[in-house]
Design a protein around this motif. Structure first.
Motif, short mmCIF file in Angstrom:
data_model
loop_
_atom_site.label_atom_id
_atom_site.label_comp_id
_atom_site.label_asym_id
_atom_site.label_seq_id
_atom_site.Cartn_x
_atom_site.Cartn_y
_atom_site.Cartn_z
N MET A 1 -6.32 6.18 -5.16
CA MET A 1 -5.63 7.45 -4.40
C MET A 1 -4.40 6.71 -4.20
O MET A 1 -3.72 5.57 -3.54
N SER A 2 -2.90 7.08 -4.34
CA SER A 2 -1.97 6.76 -4.36
C SER A 2 -0.99 6.17 -2.90
O SER A 2 -1.83 6.94 -1.99
N LYS A 3 -0.36 5.10 -3.44
CA LYS A 3 0.59 4.76 -1.73
C LYS A 3 1.80 5.57 -1.58
O LYS A 3 2.19 6.34 -3.01
N ARG A 4 1.81 6.03 -0.66
CA ARG A 4 2.60 6.56 0.20
C ARG A 4 3.70 5.53 0.83
O ARG A 4 3.97 5.03 1.82
N VAL A 5 5.50 5.97 0.54
CA VAL A 5 6.45 5.45 0.66
C VAL A 5 7.29 6.09 0.88
O VAL A 5 8.02 6.85 0.22
N ALA A 6 8.18 5.87 2.18
CA ALA A 6 8.88 6.20 2.66
C ALA A 6 10.33 5.84 2.76
O ALA A 6 10.51 4.28 2.91
#
Length: 120
Positions: free
Chosen positions: A1-6
């Motif tokens: 699962m990919s990491k979500r970065v803001a």
């Protein structure tokens, strides 16, 4: 699962986004937002992490994240003249920090280490 970065903060957002994609590849999803929107994204679980930069590594890089996520979830990875050691950056991730600020000119030094730690 990919990491979500803001990506929030005040400076060099496009460069930071590019570096995150370069070092994270298909394992990261990156979006550029205002500092408030980026912190809200983490608070509401729309993003896993907040990354921001400014001239001091703390003020405009992290102010909204500290206000919305709490100081215990935030860390300055660099301030003018000082960058945390690689193991300190990794320890911050391991300790559960969600928001990371740094001096914009330190991005090329910090992002590879930070992204590697976030993807472990």
């Amino acid at each position: 699962m990919s990491k979500r970065v803001a990506v929030g903060g005040q400076m060099d957002k496009q460069q930071i986004e590019k570096l995150i994609k370069q070092y994270g590849g298909d394992n990261v999803e990156v979006c550029i937002k205002s500092d408030i929107e980026a912190a809200v994204a983490v608070k509401t679980n729309a993003a896993d992490y907040y990354i921001g930069a400014c001239a001091t590594g703390a003020g405009a890089a992290l102010a909204m994240a500290i206000g919305l996520l709490g100081a215990e979830n935030c860390i300055s990875l660099s301030i003018p003249g000082k960058i945390l050691a690689d193991n300190e950056i990794t320890q911050a991730v391991t300790a559960g920090k969600k928001a990371f600020g740094f001096v914009n000119t330190d991005a090329e030094r910090i992002i590879p280490v930070l992204i590697k730690a976030l993807l472990k």
